[in-house]
Design a protein around this motif. Structure first.
Motif, short mmCIF file in Angstrom:
data_model
loop_
_atom_site.label_atom_id
_atom_site.label_comp_id
_atom_site.label_asym_id
_atom_site.label_seq_id
_atom_site.Cartn_x
_atom_site.Cartn_y
_atom_site.Cartn_z
N TYR A 283 1.11 -1.08 0.10
CA TYR A 283 -0.21 -0.16 0.04
C TYR A 283 1.09 1.24 0.12
N GLU A 287 1.01 4.56 -2.45
CA GLU A 287 0.88 5.88 -1.84
C GLU A 287 1.89 6.88 -2.56
N ASP A 326 -6.76 0.01 -7.66
CA ASP A 326 -7.74 0.75 -6.92
C ASP A 326 -7.00 1.84 -6.30
N ARG A 327 -6.03 1.78 -5.51
CA ARG A 327 -5.52 3.17 -4.88
C ARG A 327 -5.17 4.03 -5.93
N ILE A 329 -6.35 4.25 -9.10
CA ILE A 329 -7.54 4.95 -9.55
C ILE A 329 -8.46 5.87 -8.62
N LYS A 330 -8.27 5.52 -7.48
CA LYS A 330 -8.82 6.44 -6.44
C LYS A 330 -8.05 7.96 -6.60
N ALA A 331 -6.79 7.69 -6.86
CA ALA A 331 -6.00 9.25 -6.95
C ALA A 331 -6.15 9.62 -8.46
N GLY A 332 -7.01 9.06 -9.20
CA GLY A 332 -7.35 9.66 -10.62
C GLY A 332 -6.50 9.06 -11.71
#
Ligand code: SAH
Ligand code: SF4
Length: 394
Positions: A283, A287, A326-327, A329-332
């Motif tokens: 993770y 980040e 997913d991480r 994608i969540k950040a765009g």
């Protein structure tokens, strides 16, 4: 004139000539420059290798051409057609030098993965090509020869009405920017309508980050850019992609930003990220990646690690890969996962080595290192290597 491979004859191999060079060649023969256009169509579109088949060329010129020139693709040692449509060629360049070329169909798209060097000097820790060491650069006709062979395997395009190869990626064996002149010249032929007519956005050069050559590339040719990132911080990237010690992430990201600035038509850099279990797939890595790419217009292509014998790495499970995606994608970020194709013929990224011999001692040294780490771990020491996996190669 660019470097062309010296085969058994002194004839010039027309596969390696750009339109300009072909025109100059005909002028040097005392012929009209437009002959170049006719010949290029015969060579690259119809896949002809016999001057006698060129019906719109007069007998006299055909004879003259046969004396001084040839159309000679590299020898195909093995040709594999997979059940899923993937095709792979092992190309024999002589003196034990072999490279691989892979065709991957996907709906209307057909992508050809092309090699630029025999082996690679950059020795990325997870790459089987790197484990072979570097043998030599490919000449322009050897690079184009790979397209020529693939194109011929479909028959002449007029039988289908479309070209089968719509996309080309310089992602086979070797670091294309370390064979700069020949790769740039070959990409000109790939883009040319009289060559393979591949649009600039469908022709991708992938580099592990040879920063000065990236700037040179932008000034020479407009193609899509992929960067083999694989780690979000210098400490980890130094281990996985050793050229990072010479050109660290700050320099690499600056070169990527410059690419986007220089070609401002909504251009993005494709960041390739091979996911290795427990190594760069946590993770915190996702980040850090989000932070690193904040001001670099990019899309991210996650590549689950493809194992090869004694690699020492393992592919993460599907859930881990999905969580990483997913991480991002969540950040765009547009983030794709590259699906492995041609598994039954070992045509996946990083497996393009097959039965190619190891004529350096690098692979042996690598295996010795793995064995030493395994021995140390038995003594209770911690090791960064996840697992020694042995997988069958075709
Ligand atoms: N030298 C260039 C181009 C060839 S490698 C480069 O490194 O970009 C093409 C891609 O395959 C790179 O992104 C590379 O990192 C990836 N690759 C290498 N070994 C791999 C492996 N074992 N599994 C998955 N991808 C791999
Ligand atoms: Fe060379 Fe690319 Fe393999 Fe690194 S990943 S060793 S640069 S081919």
């Amino acid at each position: 004139m660019n470097q062309v491979s010296q085969k058994s004859t002194n004839k010039i191999n027309l596969l390696g000539l750009t339109r300009q060079q072909m025109e100059d060649f005909f002028e040097s023969l005392g012929e009209k420059r437009f002959r170049a256009h006719q010949i290029m169509k015969w060579v690259h579109f119809f896949g002809v290798d016999d001057f006698e088949a060129m019906t719109n060329i007069g007998k006299g010129l055909r004879g003259k051409l046969a004396e001084v020139a040839e159309i000679k693709g590299p020898a195909v040692e093995l040709e594999h057609f997979s059940n899923d449509g993937t095709r792979k060629w092992v190309v024999d360049l002589g003196q034990g030098n072999k490279v691989e070329t892979v065709f991957i169909p996907d709906g209307k798209r057909g992508t050809l993965c092309v090699s630029s060097q025999v082996g690679c000097a950059l020795d990325c820790s997870f790459c089987s090509t790197g484990k072979q060491g570097f043998q030599r650069d490919l000449s322009v006709d050897e690079i184009i020869g790979q397209l020529w062979i693939a194109q011929r395997s479909f028959g002449a395009p007029e039988n289908h009405g479309i070209r089968n190869i719509t996309n080309i990626v310089m992602m086979g064996m070797g670091e294309p920017l370390l064979n700069f002149e020949n790769v740039v010249t070959a990409m000109e032929i790939m883009k040319d309508d009289l060559g393979y007519g591949v649009a600039k956005k469908r022709l991708t050069l992938s580099t592990s980050g040879v920063v000065p050559k990236m700037y040179e590339l932008y000034d020479r040719i407009d193609v899509a850019l992929a960067v083999s990132l694989h780690a979000p911080n210098d400490e980890l990237r130094d281990q996985l992609v050793p050229i990072n010690k010479k050109y660290p992430l700050s320099a690499l990201m600056a070169a990527c930003r410059r690419y986007v600035d220089q070609f401002p038509d909504t251009r993005r850099v494709t960041m390739e990220y091979v996911l290795m279990d427990g190594v760069n797939d946590k993770y915190e890595h996702a980040e850090q990646l989000v932070a690193l790419l904040q001001d670099v217009p990019s899309k991210i292509n996650l590549i689950p690690f493809n194992p090869f014998p004694s690699s020492g790495y393992k592919r993460p499970n599907g859930m881990r890969i999905k969580a990483f995606q997913d991480r991002l994608i969540k950040a765009g970020f547009v983030t794709t996962i590259r699906t492995t194709r041609g598994d039954d013929i070992d045509a996946a990224c990083g497996q393009l080595v097959g039965q190619v011999q190891d004529r350096t001692r690098r692979a042996a040294q690598w295996q010795a290192k793995i064995a030493e780490k395994a021995a140390n771990s038995q003594k209770g020491k911690q090791i960064p290597v996840q697992q020694v996996s042995v997988h069958k190669q075709s």
